[in-house]
Design a protein around this motif. Structure first.
Motif, PDB file in Angstrom:
ATOM      1  N   ASN A  26      12.389 -60.249  -3.030  1.00 58.31           N
ATOM      2  CA  ASN A  26      11.739 -59.006  -2.620  1.00 58.31           C
ATOM      3  C   ASN A  26      12.677 -57.837  -2.962  1.00 58.31           C
ATOM      4  OD1 ASN A  26      13.656 -59.115  -0.556  1.00 58.31           O
ATOM      5  ND2 ASN A  26      12.200 -59.837   0.974  1.00 58.31           N
ATOM      6  N   ARG A  52       6.945 -53.230  -2.883  1.00 57.93           N
ATOM      7  CA  ARG A  52       5.990 -52.569  -1.987  1.00 57.93           C
ATOM      8  C   ARG A  52       4.875 -51.927  -2.802  1.00 57.93           C
ATOM      9  NH1 ARG A  52      10.302 -48.998   1.127  1.00 57.93           N
ATOM     10  NH2 ARG A  52      11.048 -49.019  -1.025  1.00 57.93           N
ATOM     11  N   ASP A  53       3.685 -51.908  -2.242  1.00 54.81           N
ATOM     12  CA  ASP A  53       2.571 -51.242  -2.917  1.00 54.81           C
ATOM     13  C   ASP A  53       2.873 -49.742  -2.972  1.00 54.81           C
ATOM     14  OD1 ASP A  53       0.250 -50.993  -4.249  1.00 54.81           O
ATOM     15  OD2 ASP A  53      -1.064 -51.349  -2.532  1.00 54.81           O
ATOM     16  N   ARG A  54       2.360 -49.045  -3.987  1.00 52.19           N
ATOM     17  CA  ARG A  54       2.623 -47.615  -4.168  1.00 52.19           C
ATOM     18  C   ARG A  54       1.615 -47.065  -5.168  1.00 52.19           C
ATOM     19  NH1 ARG A  54       8.516 -48.176  -5.583  1.00 52.19           N
ATOM     20  NH2 ARG A  54       8.245 -50.051  -4.347  1.00 52.19           N
ATOM     21  N   LEU A  98       1.935 -48.153  -8.911  1.00 56.62           N
ATOM     22  CA  LEU A  98       2.292 -49.568  -9.022  1.00 56.62           C
ATOM     23  C   LEU A  98       2.213 -50.098 -10.467  1.00 56.62           C
ATOM     24  CD1 LEU A  98       3.079 -52.193  -7.487  1.00 56.62           C
ATOM     25  CD2 LEU A  98       0.643 -52.680  -7.311  1.00 56.62           C
ATOM     26  N   VAL A 115       5.189 -52.142 -12.301  1.00 53.33           N
ATOM     27  CA  VAL A 115       5.001 -53.506 -12.797  1.00 53.33           C
ATOM     28  C   VAL A 115       5.395 -53.574 -14.268  1.00 53.33           C
ATOM     29  CG1 VAL A 115       3.295 -55.305 -13.297  1.00 53.33           C
ATOM     30  CG2 VAL A 115       3.187 -54.062 -11.126  1.00 53.33           C
ATOM     31  N   VAL A 150       4.492 -59.017  -7.840  1.00 62.29           N
ATOM     32  CA  VAL A 150       3.413 -59.009  -6.840  1.00 62.29           C
ATOM     33  C   VAL A 150       3.787 -58.043  -5.717  1.00 62.29           C
ATOM     34  CG1 VAL A 150       2.747 -61.402  -7.295  1.00 62.29           C
ATOM     35  CG2 VAL A 150       4.438 -60.928  -5.529  1.00 62.29           C
ATOM     36  N   THR A 151       2.784 -57.544  -5.013  1.00 58.76           N
ATOM     37  CA  THR A 151       3.071 -56.692  -3.862  1.00 58.76           C
ATOM     38  C   THR A 151       3.254 -57.570  -2.625  1.00 58.76           C
ATOM     39  OG1 THR A 151       0.738 -56.489  -3.323  1.00 58.76           O
ATOM     40  CG2 THR A 151       1.684 -54.792  -4.759  1.00 58.76           C
ATOM     41  N   GLU A 152       3.824 -56.972  -1.580  1.00 58.28           N
ATOM     42  CA  GLU A 152       4.020 -57.724  -0.326  1.00 58.28           C
ATOM     43  C   GLU A 152       2.677 -58.253   0.191  1.00 58.28           C
ATOM     44  OE1 GLU A 152       6.218 -55.182   2.323  1.00 58.28           O
ATOM     45  OE2 GLU A 152       8.090 -55.508   1.225  1.00 58.28           O
ATOM     46  N   GLU A 153       1.614 -57.464   0.035  1.00 54.88           N
ATOM     47  CA  GLU A 153       0.288 -57.876   0.521  1.00 54.88           C
ATOM     48  C   GLU A 153      -0.207 -59.111  -0.242  1.00 54.88           C
ATOM     49  OE1 GLU A 153       1.086 -54.681  -0.300  1.00 54.88           O
ATOM     50  OE2 GLU A 153       1.442 -54.262   1.834  1.00 54.88           O
ATOM     51  N   MET A 154       0.088 -59.155  -1.520  1.00 56.24           N
ATOM     52  CA  MET A 154      -0.402 -60.271  -2.336  1.00 56.24           C
ATOM     53  C   MET A 154       0.239 -61.604  -1.953  1.00 56.24           C
ATOM     54  SD  MET A 154      -0.739 -58.551  -6.097  1.00 56.24           S
ATOM     55  CE  MET A 154      -0.798 -60.120  -6.967  1.00 56.24           C
ATOM     56  N   SER A 192       7.845 -59.149   5.347  1.00 53.79           N
ATOM     57  CA  SER A 192       7.881 -59.426   3.907  1.00 53.79           C
ATOM     58  C   SER A 192       8.657 -60.715   3.643  1.00 53.79           C
ATOM     59  CB  SER A 192       8.542 -58.259   3.178  1.00 53.79           C
ATOM     60  OG  SER A 192       9.151 -58.674   1.986  1.00 53.79           O
TER      61      SER A 192
END
Lengths: 371, 371
Positions: free
Chosen positions: B186, B212-214, B217, B221, B233-237, B264
């Protein structure tokens, strides 16, 4: 020799969805073979609450194969893992239908012609999880059994393969401890906790024991001290400056043993030496282990886990390690340095009472089915 | 060769009360020696907010001792640990008064007669924390310096001793990784994170990178993929079933690298192989690491920590390990396989602007003082 202690408890954990392959278990069939008086067993044909799905049934005894052993079971405890296995929430499940129970002791009645290490009259315990010990008799492949000496108390033999073995391994496998070193553990009045106190004492290792506060705390402290505990503290005391007094006479622990989780664990971790190891083998608080990042970075603490079942799997062909552990534990038992936890003995027919008692929170005594 | 990336960040941790002994630092005195044009340095005489306690002052250059080295500093970054050290909250403090800064690169001007490994013109970086790099010139004992090749970009040399070294060690010291294996991390766009991507790529190790998503993004990436990331990948993914798709082409990671903490980290840990290791080297979320007990017991995950400063301390006499690491990193730099993080270069006089920029959350670029 057995002491009645309050709060004797075994590891209980919140488990992930089951993915593991089922355990090796002897096949079970109910009411099918005719020959002789049939053995009884606590059978479940589907997963669910034990009271709902367990039934006391006549079992078939399969024909004795070349390497099989016919065993008359003597006594078997009810452990939290047994309950979770019947509920279907344990990461290890027996193929259904299955006889409940993973621990216990039996006496060999007869052996197949290919069996060399066991004879009638020998005492045996399960070599692994999944045997189905809650039955009066059974025929098992020799490799699923371990011989134990017949000169130890039956309740010690019946409760030997889970808690004392776990205590032995967590003390032996993670940190090289020498006489004079110390260990800190929470859930110190659990089955494993009591075994840790006794095994450590016999090895000259000092123990700092954390328990939950309770009305009869002085009694519990006295009991654990009588077992050989060097220090007994409550979870609340872990946070207090008075803890320093302990470390005037006892070195900071290199090993911490955790069967609780949550805040208690974070507090305990604070007292670990830099580069020390904390081993988690249970999670009675049903809360995750929480560790400040600074403990990892600036104190280099190491966190590990232990599961006796996994150890057995990995050491299935390592007879020497298994024998060394069993010999060491049986010697401690013979010398009176390792005692069984407090037990309530219940005839098999009264299994519902025993199950109920075992599933109450704050169980004070291990339920043992007499078979 | 340098890319501007958003969110380049270094480990930042909530630290316990300071207990460690002060670091070995060259003695500092302001305005006392007369000889020649005096060097300038950012000095603090007490702990506090850097903007309040740091002062640009003339420094004395002590007489060159037998084993001393006179160094003209070229460039030095502002890292979070520098700030915490001035604030007095880091577990490692320099004796006061002290010159700020722990990382940077300088050129040797002259050496004492007992110095054998360095010559005028050589480039040097600090061998340890606490050198006080935010100055134009200084005289340091030879043992506090490491020679680096002069054919790498100055910004690479100035930022070599913390982040790339941390990335190198966490990849090397905890799991034996072979080409084709994978690592999950992370804070993947941090200084260490970017170095991990590049060093892993050069070794044939695949990286799964969590950010982190932003709003921008896709750009991030793209940037990380251009550095050599295999997956971003984002933390949500991490929580979504789509994660499985990654593991169709990439093996589950044996190593997880954590510089965030909190949720996370728990999510990342789920994807680690059984018996895999997670190494924590930072805690940007300022939240503890949380691990379900089942991960320890049933998946046997191992949690460790890493601190580059401690590694240097323990390897102070192990010149071979230090040299092997520096050689490997400098080779990667020369081949263009390891680049410096995005930097903003600021003249020493404008240090207040640089300090302010470095202390903003979500800093997009490392502040480098030009000396």
């Amino acid at each position: 020799m057995l002491r009645l202690v309050r709060g004797a408890r075994s590891p209980r954990v919140r488990t992930p969805p089951v993915r593991s392959p089922p355990v090796r278990s002897p096949p079970v069939r109910a009411r099918s073979a005719p020959a002789g008086p049939r053995p009884l067993g606590l059978l479940y044909e589907r997963h669910g609450e034990p009271a709902a799905v367990l039934q006391l049934k006549d079992l078939e005894v399969p024909k004795l194969g070349d390497r099989d052993v016919h065993v008359k079971m003597l006594a078997a405890p009810i452990n939290p893992a047994d309950i979770n296995m019947i509920q279907g929430t344990y990461p290890l499940l027996s193929p259904l239908p299955a006889v409940g129970g993973n621990e216990g002791v039996g006496e060999v009645l007869e052996v197949g012609p290919g069996v060399t290490a066991l004879r009638p009259g020998d005492w045996v315990i399960p070599a692994d999880a999944g045997l189905g010990t809650w039955r009066t008799r059974g025929v098992f492949p020799e490799e699923l059994l371990l011989k134990v000496p017949g000169d130890i108390p039956v309740l010690c033999a019946a409760t030997l393969s889970v808690n004392p073995c776990t205590a032995f391994r967590v003390l032996a496998d993670f940190e090289r401890l020498a006489p004079g070193d110390s260990v800190i553990q929470n859930g110190a009045n659990s089955g494993v906790g009591q075994a840790v106190i006794q095994i450590a004492r016999a090895s000259g290792i000092r123990t700092i024991n954390v328990v939950r506060d309770r009305p009869d705390l002085p009694k519990l402290v006295e009991r654990l001290m009588a077992l050989g505990a060097d220090h007994v503290v409550t979870e609340e005391m872990l946070r207090k400056p008075e803890m320093k007094d302990i470390f005037k006479s006892t070195p900071r622990p290199r090993l911490a043993l955790n069967c609780v989780g949550g805040k208690s664990t974070t507090e305990m971790l604070r007292h670990l030496q830099p580069k020390g190891t904390m081993v988690t083998y249970g999670g009675m608080a049903k809360q995750p282990v929480m560790v400040p990042v600074s403990a990892f970075i600036f104190r280099d603490v190491r966190l590990r886990g232990f599961w006796m079942t996994q150890w057995r799997k990995e050491h299935a062909r390592d007879q020497q390690s298994v024998a060394a552990m069993m010999d060491a534990l049986c010697q401690l038992i013979r010398r009176g340095q390792l005692t069984a936890p407090a037990c309530t003995q219940v005839p098999l027919q009264d299994y519902r009472t025993a199950l109920e008692a075992s599933m109450k929170p704050f169980v004070s005594s291990k339920q043992i089915l007499l078979l």
